[in-house]
Design a protein around this motif. Structure first.
Motif, PDB file in Angstrom:
ATOM      1  N   SER A 112       2.134  16.631   4.880  1.00 35.13           N
ATOM      2  CA  SER A 112       2.840  15.207   4.455  1.00 35.13           C
ATOM      3  C   SER A 112       1.597  13.611   4.686  1.00 35.13           C
ATOM      4  N   LEU A 113       0.201  14.491   5.076  1.00 32.29           N
ATOM      5  CA  LEU A 113      -1.040  13.229   5.574  1.00 32.29           C
ATOM      6  C   LEU A 113      -1.428  12.863   3.499  1.00 32.29           C
ATOM      7  N   LEU A 114      -1.877  14.400   3.353  1.00 34.83           N
ATOM      8  CA  LEU A 114      -2.595  14.672   2.120  1.00 34.83           C
ATOM      9  C   LEU A 114      -1.413  14.661   0.598  1.00 34.83           C
ATOM     10  N   SER A 115      -1.012  14.794   1.540  1.00 34.17           N
ATOM     11  CA  SER A 115      -0.051  14.614  -0.073  1.00 34.17           C
ATOM     12  C   SER A 115       0.150  13.642  -0.790  1.00 34.17           C
ATOM     13  N   HIS A 116       0.339  13.069  -2.287  1.00 37.25           N
ATOM     14  CA  HIS A 116       0.235  12.113  -3.192  1.00 37.25           C
ATOM     15  C   HIS A 116       0.520  10.135  -3.099  1.00 37.25           C
ATOM     16  N   PRO A 117       2.483  10.843  -2.222  1.00 37.60           N
ATOM     17  CA  PRO A 117       3.011   9.672  -2.226  1.00 37.60           C
ATOM     18  C   PRO A 117       2.536   9.233  -0.380  1.00 37.60           C
ATOM     19  N   SER A 118       2.278   9.888   0.318  1.00 36.78           N
ATOM     20  CA  SER A 118       1.492   9.544   1.793  1.00 36.78           C
ATOM     21  C   SER A 118       0.334   8.988   1.514  1.00 36.78           C
ATOM     22  N   ALA A 119      -0.927   9.449   0.166  1.00 31.27           N
ATOM     23  CA  ALA A 119      -1.735   9.181  -0.021  1.00 31.27           C
ATOM     24  C   ALA A 119      -1.519   7.105  -0.562  1.00 31.27           C
ATOM     25  N   GLU A 120      -0.829   7.134  -1.967  1.00 30.57           N
ATOM     26  CA  GLU A 120      -0.175   5.965  -2.352  1.00 30.57           C
ATOM     27  C   GLU A 120       0.128   5.284  -1.044  1.00 30.57           C
ATOM     28  N   VAL A 121       0.357   5.383  -0.041  1.00 29.29           N
ATOM     29  CA  VAL A 121       1.407   4.425   1.106  1.00 29.29           C
ATOM     30  C   VAL A 121       0.642   4.250   1.536  1.00 29.29           C
ATOM     31  N   ALA A 122      -0.877   5.093   1.827  1.00 29.17           N
ATOM     32  CA  ALA A 122      -2.059   4.272   2.508  1.00 29.17           C
ATOM     33  C   ALA A 122      -2.872   3.480   2.198  1.00 29.17           C
ATOM     34  N   ALA A 123      -2.681   3.789   0.650  1.00 25.24           N
ATOM     35  CA  ALA A 123      -3.746   2.927  -0.062  1.00 25.24           C
ATOM     36  C   ALA A 123      -3.093   1.131   0.001  1.00 25.24           C
ATOM     37  N   GLU A 124      -1.930   1.138   0.041  1.00 27.04           N
ATOM     38  CA  GLU A 124      -1.407  -0.385   0.464  1.00 27.04           C
ATOM     39  C   GLU A 124      -1.210  -0.840   0.950  1.00 27.04           C
ATOM     40  N   ALA A 125      -2.143   0.405   2.301  1.00 28.50           N
ATOM     41  CA  ALA A 125      -2.977  -0.785   3.973  1.00 28.50           C
ATOM     42  C   ALA A 125      -3.855  -1.538   3.689  1.00 28.50           C
ATOM     43  N   LYS A 126      -3.417  -2.760   4.198  1.00 26.77           N
ATOM     44  CA  LYS A 126      -4.985  -3.349   4.185  1.00 26.77           C
ATOM     45  C   LYS A 126      -5.793  -3.094   5.283  1.00 26.77           C
ATOM     46  N   SER A 127      -5.775  -2.771   7.088  1.00 27.54           N
ATOM     47  CA  SER A 127      -5.991  -2.666   7.591  1.00 27.54           C
ATOM     48  C   SER A 127      -6.018  -1.818   8.183  1.00 27.54           C
ATOM     49  N   ALA A 128      -6.355  -0.585   9.768  1.00 29.71           N
ATOM     50  CA  ALA A 128      -6.437   0.699  10.216  1.00 29.71           C
ATOM     51  C   ALA A 128      -5.187   0.199  10.798  1.00 29.71           C
ATOM     52  N   GLU A 129      -4.162  -0.655  11.902  1.00 32.55           N
ATOM     53  CA  GLU A 129      -3.311  -0.364  12.110  1.00 32.55           C
ATOM     54  C   GLU A 129      -1.757  -0.857  11.342  1.00 32.55           C
ATOM     55  N   GLU A 130      -1.908  -1.120  10.742  1.00 32.26           N
ATOM     56  CA  GLU A 130      -0.875  -1.003   9.054  1.00 32.26           C
ATOM     57  C   GLU A 130      -1.351   0.221   8.436  1.00 32.26           C
ATOM     58  N   LEU A 131      -2.686   1.052   8.608  1.00 33.26           N
ATOM     59  CA  LEU A 131      -2.318   1.864   7.631  1.00 33.26           C
ATOM     60  C   LEU A 131      -1.747   2.800   9.448  1.00 33.26           C
ATOM     61  N   PHE A 132      -2.103   2.516  10.101  1.00 31.68           N
ATOM     62  CA  PHE A 132      -1.633   3.581  11.488  1.00 31.68           C
ATOM     63  C   PHE A 132       0.656   3.133  11.506  1.00 31.68           C
ATOM     64  N   SER A 133       0.889   2.374  11.478  1.00 33.27           N
ATOM     65  CA  SER A 133       2.351   1.898  11.253  1.00 33.27           C
ATOM     66  C   SER A 133       3.154   2.625   9.788  1.00 33.27           C
TER      67      SER A 133
END
Length: 543
Positions: free
Chosen positions: A85-106
């Motif tokens: 789930s973490l390393l799949s392509h859709p999850s990578a796109e979701v993570a790329a939109e985050a601007k900080s570590a806290e936002e990435l966590f959420s």
């Protein structure tokens, strides 16, 4: 009023109160490598403690890691539902939109994980508790929180037939050592939203899961509160068995009689919950505790409700008679052959005296030797390998008994009495009640040796008085016999038809007495055929 004895060990020590100053209660560091090093130190580099490092894409690669105990998780869930789930392509796109570590966590917590159970941890204490119970922890560089993913697993025994509470007819399922499996076995039988489940952590080091189950609309709130209070007050390093919890929360210590019922049958526990009792399931043991408990409960079996009531009445009477034989059999022999010869018929007395002519021991010593020998054989049969254990114990009893008679150490009649006493103990469904009867048996033997029937009478008076003084979470132990409750006699010594048992035991609960809907409790003999009903209806219209 519910009585609860004072316990010194239930008071929190100063060391426990100051435990929050330890490193386990510190906040999670923002630096990933510091957290991983702390994990290694706390687990002493255990071989089943695994760390998987990887990177998530933000403006730059963000170091991350998952931490889990391989012996406590389902590896397939970790691989498919966490890592994939973490390393799949859709999850990578979701993570790329985050601007900080806290936002990435959420974003990971709310969008990336394909799991039904996800928790947030913000200190070392909660994080270690989760990982030790089978969760997978996700840590991110620059984030002072962690994500706990529900991946509990590991090896567990499959659901099988109970080994102690066996029945001829009825369900064959038995509890296992897994807490959540046991809860599911009860959920299958009680499909109601009123079934409440509360979870506790018991044991300062073992952190054993204990579940309390009860019906919100049936159980008395005072009993629920008292059970909850006693479980929370347990202060011990480790809990590995329900018997340990039973000993810590019971009302009375100085009694051999069990005041808390236990069973490994889901149908038995479910029916007790529906009567208004509270159940405690301890993780790691198949025996579930039920409270409050009364004396008559230990003579009831699950098979009683799978067979015709007429046969069950006879069987229950046999169980009570067996308990009387268990505690009084050898003592009556000692009293009659030592003090009360005139009560024995003359032909039998002549036979007994002829048998005892060459026996060098008094009746008490003779009976004591045989009883202790029987108990040794019983324990040896339990501890020996299952393949030959029962055979060896039976053959050993026959050989030793015959040899003792031929050697002139005991009489044949006493051998019969002791054998009957031992068989009677197996007729009682509850093993702990049979064990209590075995202890009382030796006390009555001693009274009979010194005072004969007078001593046995005094012992019975003391035993009945003691049983009437016992309470189980505020409920009289001898209910419904003392205090006498006429309505509850339908399922005490007797077991009347189901259509006659319309109310729950009054001694157990007073909030919801009705357990049968109106109109469904009529006697079969009072039911009318369609023709009779039609005739009555026509007659009513004519009038």
């Amino acid at each position: 009023m519910i009585r609860y004895p004072y316990r010194k060990h239930n008071k929190k020590s100063d060391a426990d109160k100051n435990n929050k100053n330890s490193s386990r209660y510190l906040k999670i560091e923002a630096h990933l490598e510091t957290n991983l090093q702390q994990f290694k130190e706390l687990t002493s580099n255990s071989p089943d403690f695994l760390i998987r490092r990887f990177s998530l894409r933000l403006k730059a690669d963000v170091p991350a890691a998952i931490v889990f105990l391989s012996s406590m998780v389902k590896t397939d869930m970790v691989n498919e539902l966490v890592m994939k789930s973490l390393l799949s392509h859709p999850s990578a796109e979701v993570a790329a939109e985050a601007k900080s570590a806290e936002e990435l966590f959420s974003r990971i917590q709310s969008h990336a994980l394909e799991l039904g159970e996800v928790k947030e941890c913000d200190d070392w204490n909660s994080m270690m508790e989760q990982i030790l119970t089978g969760y997978t922890i996700i840590l991110l560089e620059g984030c002072e929180k962690a994500i706990a993913c529900g991946t509990r697993g590991g090896e567990a025994r499959a659901v099988a037939e109970p080994t102690t509470h066996t029945v001829v007819s009825g369900p064959k399922e038995g509890f296992v050592e897994s807490l959540f499996t046991n809860i599911s076995l009860i959920r299958r039988r009680i499909k109601s939203s009123d079934l409440a489940i509360e979870m506790f952590k018991v044991g300062n080091t073992s952190l054993t899961n204990v579940a309390m189950l009860y019906m919100k609309t049936i159980a008395d709130q005072s009993v629920i509160d008292e059970v909850r209070r006693r479980v929370k007050s347990i202060n011990i390093d480790a809990i590995f068995e329900s018997g340990m919890v039973e000993e810590m929360i019971q009302d009375h210590y100085l009694t051999p009689l069990p005041t808390i019922y236990n069973s490994e049958r889901p149908d038995t526990i479910s029916s007790n919950i529906m009567e208004g009792r509270v159940a405690l399931i301890v993780d790691g043991t198949p025996f579930v505790l039920v409270m409050p408990t009364v004396f008559a409960q230990f003579f009831q079996s699950s098979a009683d409700y799978s067979e015709r009531f007429s046969m069950v009445i006879v069987v229950r009477l046999i169980r009570y008679i067996s308990f009387i034989i268990l505690i009084l059999g050898p003592s009556l022999y000692i009293a009659l052959t030592t003090y009360h010869y005139e009560m024995i018929p003359t032909p039998l007395l002549i036979s007994i005296m002829a048998q005892r002519e060459f026996v060098p021991f008094p009746a008490f010593i003779e009976a004591f030797i045989l009883e202790v020998t029987f108990e040794i054989l019983r324990e040896a049969g339990i501890r020996m390998p299952r393949v030959g254990g029962q055979t060896v114990s039976v053959i050993g009893a026959l050989v030793l008994g015959q040899a003792a008679v031929e050697a002139g150490l005991v009489t044949p009649l006493l051998t019969i009495v002791v054998a009957l006493t031992g068989i009677a103990s197996y007729a009682i469904p509850a093993y702990n009640m049979a064990t209590a009867g075995r202890l009382f048996r030796f006390a009555f033997m001693l009274l009979a040796a010194f005072m004969g029937l007078f001593g046995i009478t005094l012992g019975l008076i003391a035993l009945i008085a003691h049983m009437n003084s016992l309470r189980s979470f505020g409920v009289p132990y001898m209910a419904p016999f003392s205090p006498f409750i006429l309505e509850n006699q339908k399922d005490a010594v007797l077991r009347l038809p189901f259509w006659m048992m319309q109310e729950r035991p009054k001694s157990i609960t007073s909030t919801n007495q009705k357990q049968m809907k109106d109109g469904s409790a009529s006697s079969p003999s009072n039911e009318t055929t369609p023709q009779e009903g039609g005739a009555q209806g026509a007659s009513g219209e004519g009038e």
